[in-house]
Design a protein around this motif. Structure first.
Motif, PDB file in Angstrom:
ATOM      1  N   ASP A   8       0.993  -1.161  -0.097  1.00 33.04           N
ATOM      2  CA  ASP A   8       0.086  -0.012  -0.078  1.00 33.04           C
ATOM      3  C   ASP A   8       0.910   1.331  -0.058  1.00 33.04           C
ATOM      4  OD1 ASP A   8      -2.353  -1.456  -0.045  1.00 33.04           O
ATOM      5  OD2 ASP A   8      -2.718  -1.172   2.007  1.00 33.04           O
ATOM      6  N   LEU A   9       1.950   1.288   0.866  1.00 31.88           N
ATOM      7  CA  LEU A   9       2.731   2.323   0.985  1.00 31.88           C
ATOM      8  C   LEU A   9       3.734   2.776  -0.291  1.00 31.88           C
ATOM      9  CD1 LEU A   9       3.628   2.169   4.810  1.00 31.88           C
ATOM     10  CD2 LEU A   9       2.600   4.134   3.616  1.00 31.88           C
ATOM     11  N   TYR A  10       4.089   1.601  -0.942  1.00 34.45           N
ATOM     12  CA  TYR A  10       4.960   1.586  -2.102  1.00 34.45           C
ATOM     13  C   TYR A  10       4.232   2.244  -3.274  1.00 34.45           C
ATOM     14  CZ  TYR A  10       7.763   0.572  -6.054  1.00 34.45           C
ATOM     15  OH  TYR A  10       8.709   0.596  -7.029  1.00 34.45           O
ATOM     16  N   ASP A  11       2.749   1.993  -3.274  1.00 37.82           N
ATOM     17  CA  ASP A  11       2.005   2.649  -4.275  1.00 37.82           C
ATOM     18  C   ASP A  11       1.922   4.154  -4.077  1.00 37.82           C
ATOM     19  OD1 ASP A  11       1.465   0.591  -5.883  1.00 37.82           O
ATOM     20  OD2 ASP A  11      -0.572  -0.070  -4.843  1.00 37.82           O
ATOM     21  N   ILE A  12       1.814   4.604  -2.841  1.00 33.38           N
ATOM     22  CA  ILE A  12       1.606   5.802  -2.497  1.00 33.38           C
ATOM     23  C   ILE A  12       2.942   6.793  -2.710  1.00 33.38           C
ATOM     24  CG2 ILE A  12       1.406   7.370  -0.536  1.00 33.38           C
ATOM     25  CD1 ILE A  12      -0.627   5.575   0.742  1.00 33.38           C
ATOM     26  N   LEU A  13       4.022   5.934  -2.287  1.00 35.76           N
ATOM     27  CA  LEU A  13       5.487   6.684  -2.575  1.00 35.76           C
ATOM     28  C   LEU A  13       5.855   6.576  -3.997  1.00 35.76           C
ATOM     29  CD1 LEU A  13       7.058   5.394   0.639  1.00 35.76           C
ATOM     30  CD2 LEU A  13       5.876   7.436   0.441  1.00 35.76           C
ATOM     31  N   ASP A  14       5.729   5.751  -4.667  1.00 34.43           N
ATOM     32  CA  ASP A  14       6.151   5.747  -5.962  1.00 34.43           C
ATOM     33  C   ASP A  14       5.208   6.384  -6.983  1.00 34.43           C
ATOM     34  OD1 ASP A  14       7.625   4.898  -8.423  1.00 34.43           O
ATOM     35  OD2 ASP A  14       6.398   3.089  -8.652  1.00 34.43           O
ATOM     36  N   ASP A  15       5.357   7.789  -6.700  1.00 34.22           N
ATOM     37  CA  ASP A  15       4.550   8.594  -7.379  1.00 34.22           C
ATOM     38  C   ASP A  15       5.231   9.963  -7.472  1.00 34.22           C
ATOM     39  OD1 ASP A  15       2.547  10.670  -8.136  1.00 34.22           O
ATOM     40  OD2 ASP A  15       0.944   9.351  -7.132  1.00 34.22           O
ATOM     41  N   GLY A  16       5.272  10.412  -8.633  1.00 36.01           N
ATOM     42  CA  GLY A  16       5.815  11.833  -8.931  1.00 36.01           C
ATOM     43  C   GLY A  16       5.126  13.047  -8.047  1.00 36.01           C
ATOM     44  N   LYS A  17       4.028  12.705  -7.416  1.00 31.54           N
ATOM     45  CA  LYS A  17       3.484  13.689  -6.615  1.00 31.54           C
ATOM     46  C   LYS A  17       3.239  13.091  -5.261  1.00 31.54           C
ATOM     47  CE  LYS A  17       0.422  15.312 -10.674  1.00 31.54           C
ATOM     48  NZ  LYS A  17      -0.824  15.545 -11.109  1.00 31.54           N
ATOM     49  N   ALA A  18       4.031  12.344  -4.799  1.00 33.89           N
ATOM     50  CA  ALA A  18       3.875  11.826  -3.600  1.00 33.89           C
ATOM     51  C   ALA A  18       4.200  12.969  -2.365  1.00 33.89           C
ATOM     52  CB  ALA A  18       4.972  10.815  -3.274  1.00 33.89           C
ATOM     53  N   ASP A  19       3.482  12.878  -1.502  1.00 32.95           N
ATOM     54  CA  ASP A  19       3.882  13.887  -0.290  1.00 32.95           C
ATOM     55  C   ASP A  19       3.205  13.468   1.086  1.00 32.95           C
ATOM     56  OD1 ASP A  19       1.141  14.236  -0.146  1.00 32.95           O
ATOM     57  OD2 ASP A  19       1.106  16.058  -1.313  1.00 32.95           O
ATOM     58  N   GLY A  20       3.706  14.244   2.162  1.00 38.04           N
ATOM     59  CA  GLY A  20       3.211  13.549   3.430  1.00 38.04           C
ATOM     60  C   GLY A  20       1.970  13.602   3.513  1.00 38.04           C
ATOM     61  N   GLU A  21       1.046  14.498   3.146  1.00 38.29           N
ATOM     62  CA  GLU A  21      -0.256  14.476   3.310  1.00 38.29           C
ATOM     63  C   GLU A  21      -0.683  13.169   2.838  1.00 38.29           C
ATOM     64  OE1 GLU A  21      -2.318  16.262   4.692  1.00 38.29           O
ATOM     65  OE2 GLU A  21      -1.137  18.199   5.191  1.00 38.29           O
ATOM     66  N   ARG A  22      -0.449  12.425   1.700  1.00 35.38           N
ATOM     67  CA  ARG A  22      -1.100  11.215   1.211  1.00 35.38           C
ATOM     68  C   ARG A  22      -0.844  10.240   2.196  1.00 35.38           C
ATOM     69  NH1 ARG A  22      -0.418  11.168  -5.314  1.00 35.38           N
ATOM     70  NH2 ARG A  22      -1.204  13.268  -5.598  1.00 35.38           N
ATOM     71  N   VAL A  23       0.531  10.416   2.945  1.00 31.46           N
ATOM     72  CA  VAL A  23       1.310   9.295   3.779  1.00 31.46           C
ATOM     73  C   VAL A  23       0.157   9.155   5.003  1.00 31.46           C
ATOM     74  CG1 VAL A  23       2.835   8.296   5.146  1.00 31.46           C
ATOM     75  CG2 VAL A  23       3.220   9.207   2.955  1.00 31.46           C
ATOM     76  N   VAL A  24      -0.152  10.484   5.427  1.00 30.59           N
ATOM     77  CA  VAL A  24      -0.657  10.600   6.628  1.00 30.59           C
ATOM     78  C   VAL A  24      -2.253  10.317   6.572  1.00 30.59           C
ATOM     79  CG1 VAL A  24      -1.718  12.513   8.430  1.00 30.59           C
ATOM     80  CG2 VAL A  24       0.728  12.445   7.719  1.00 30.59           C
ATOM     81  N   GLU A  25      -2.676  10.407   5.403  1.00 33.69           N
ATOM     82  CA  GLU A  25      -4.154  10.016   5.209  1.00 33.69           C
ATOM     83  C   GLU A  25      -4.281   8.563   5.413  1.00 33.69           C
ATOM     84  OE1 GLU A  25      -5.093  11.747   1.396  1.00 33.69           O
ATOM     85  OE2 GLU A  25      -5.194  13.854   2.362  1.00 33.69           O
ATOM     86  N   TYR A  26      -3.335   8.061   4.801  1.00 30.29           N
ATOM     87  CA  TYR A  26      -3.333   6.450   4.484  1.00 30.29           C
ATOM     88  C   TYR A  26      -3.113   5.978   6.054  1.00 30.29           C
ATOM     89  CZ  TYR A  26      -1.406   1.720   4.530  1.00 30.29           C
ATOM     90  OH  TYR A  26      -1.204   0.427   4.587  1.00 30.29           O
ATOM     91  N   LEU A  27      -2.357   6.484   6.801  1.00 32.77           N
ATOM     92  CA  LEU A  27      -2.082   5.893   8.138  1.00 32.77           C
ATOM     93  C   LEU A  27      -3.198   6.396   8.829  1.00 32.77           C
ATOM     94  CD1 LEU A  27       1.451   7.248   8.986  1.00 32.77           C
ATOM     95  CD2 LEU A  27       0.689   4.987   8.327  1.00 32.77           C
ATOM     96  N   LYS A  28      -4.030   7.361   8.873  1.00 32.82           N
ATOM     97  CA  LYS A  28      -5.263   7.460   9.470  1.00 32.82           C
ATOM     98  C   LYS A  28      -6.366   6.477   9.215  1.00 32.82           C
ATOM     99  CE  LYS A  28      -4.342  12.399  11.061  1.00 32.82           C
ATOM    100  NZ  LYS A  28      -4.469  12.098  12.608  1.00 32.82           N
TER     101      LYS A  28
END
Length: 311
Positions: A8-28
Motif C-alpha cells: 500500500d505504501l509503495y503505491d503511495i510513495l512511487d508517485d511523482g506527486k507523493a507527499d506527506g499528506e497522502r502518507v498521513v491520510e493512509y495512516l489515519k
C-alpha cells in the motif's frame, strides 16, 4: 507479515506527486485516532515533507508511564530523482521500511495489541531529490541539509534509535537482506547488542549480519570525511544509543537506481524493528551495557567531540 502495508505504501510513495499528506491520510485510514502529522521542510535545493507518527505505549511516557521510548527513523535523500530518473529509487527503501513498521504498529494498536513503551517513527517524503557524486557509485542527494533532518527527527524523548537506510552502494555489506551496526553512543562505537542479534536471527531465520563502521561514519556530514552513508547521522544529534539497520544487496547498487527495491528485504527489516520496539519498551532489549559504558568513559573520557566538526 507486513506485505499488505508495505505494498500500500509503495503505491503511495512511487508517485511523482507523493507527499506527506497522502502518507498521513493512509495512516489515519488504518487508525483514525493515530498521532500522525506532516509538515514541509525547506532547504537550499528544494523542499521535502517530514512525516512523524507517534504510537503511545500502555506504559509509555505519553500515558504517564515509565517505559522507555524508541525512535525508528527512515533515512534517505529522496524517494525519487525526477526528472533525471523516473520511478522509486533504491534510496527510498529506508523510508518505505519505517512507514511500513508504522502502519503495522497502528494496525496492531487498533486491534488491541499495544506495546509497553512509546514508539516515534519519522522519515521524509521527496519524489524529486537531486543526485551527487560518490564512490563507488553515485549517492542520492537531498533538498535539505542533514542537520535540518536531525533537528526535525531526533528528539529528547527517544531513549534509543534504530536508523533504517539503504546501504547498497558499498563493498562492506554485500548480501541481500539487512545488516545491523554496532551501537553508537556519544562518539563511541560500542559492541553489538546481543539481544538485537537474537532478534535478527528470529525474524530472518538466518545468522545475524553486522556491518563494519569507521570513526568517520559517526561524524557529521559536511566535514569532508568519507561516510558509508547517512545511516549513523542521528548519532551526532543525541546522547541516546543508535543502531543502524542497513538494507543491503549482493552487488553495488547506486542509491539513485530505480527498479532495485526488494520487497522481502523491506518487509524483513520492518518486522525486525517492530520486534526490537516491543522488547525495548519492555526493558528486555538493551542497546548497550550501561556498566561497561560507564567503565569505558572512566578509562578514556568523553568522545562527544566526534559528534561535532572538530577543530
Amino acid at each position: 507479515m507486513l506485505y499488505r502495508q508495505m505494498l500500500d505504501l509503495y503505491d503511495i510513495l512511487d508517485d511523482g506527486k507523493a507527499d506527506g499528506e497522502r502518507v498521513v491520510e493512509y495512516l489515519k485510514r488504518i487508525n483514525p485516532d493515530c498521532l500522525a502529522e506532516t509538515h514541509t521542510l525547506e532547504g537550499n535545493q528544494g523542499i521535502t515533507h517530514m512525516v512523524r507518527v507517534v504510537i503511545p505505549g500502555e506504559n509509555g511516557k505519553r500515558n504517564g508511564g515509565e517505559a522507555p521510548t524508541i525512535g525508528i527513523l527512515g533515512r534517505l535523500g529522496g524517494l525519487g530523482a525526477r526528472p533525471e530518473r523516473v520511478g522509486f529509487v533504491s534510496d527510498g527503501d529506508g523510508a518505505l521500511a519505517a512507514l511500513t513498521a508504522a502502519a503495522k504498529l497502528l494496525d496492531m494498536q487498533r486491534k488491541g495489541d499495544c506495546l509497553q513503551g512509546d514508539v516515534i517513527i519519522s522519515t521524509h517524503v521527496c519524489p524529486d531529490a537531486p543526485t551527487k557524486p560518490h564512490e563507488p557509485v553515485p549517492f542520492m542527494g537531498s533538498p535539505v541539509e542533514m542537520y535540518q533532518v536531525n533537528q526535525d527527527e531526533v528528539t529528547e524523548e527517544m531513549d534509543a534509535i534504530l536508523s533504517i537506510d539503504t546501504t547498497k552502494g558499498n563493498r562492506i555489506a554485500n548480501e541481500r537482506g539487512f545488516f545491523i551496526s554496532p551501537t553508537v553512543k556519544e562518539g563511541y562505537i560500542l559492541r553489538v547488542s546481543e539481544r538485537l542479534l537474537d532478534l535478527m536471527e528470529i525474524t530472518t531465520g538466518r545468522r545475524p549480519r553486522v556491518f563494519a563502521l569507521t570513526q568517520q561514519d559517526i561524524t557529521p556530514y559536511g566535514n569532508d570525511l568519507f561516510h558509508i552513508n547517512s545511516i549513523l547521522q542521528p548519532s551526532v544529534a543525541t546522547s541516546a544509543p543508535v543502531v543502524g539497520v542497513a538494507i543491503t544487496a549482493e552487488t553495488v547498487v547506486p542509491g539513485c537506481a530505480t527498479g532495485a527495491t526488494q520487497p522481502t528485504d523491506i518487509e524483513e527489516a520492518a518486522r525486525f524493528v517492530i520486534e526490537a520496539a516491543k522488547e525495548f519498551g519492555q526493558g528486555i532489549c538493551d542497546f548497550y551495557d550501561k556498566e561497561e559504558y560507564a567503565r569505558i568513559q572512566k578509562l578514556y573520557g568523553s568522545m562527544t567531540r566526534f559528534q561535532g566538526f572538530g577543530e
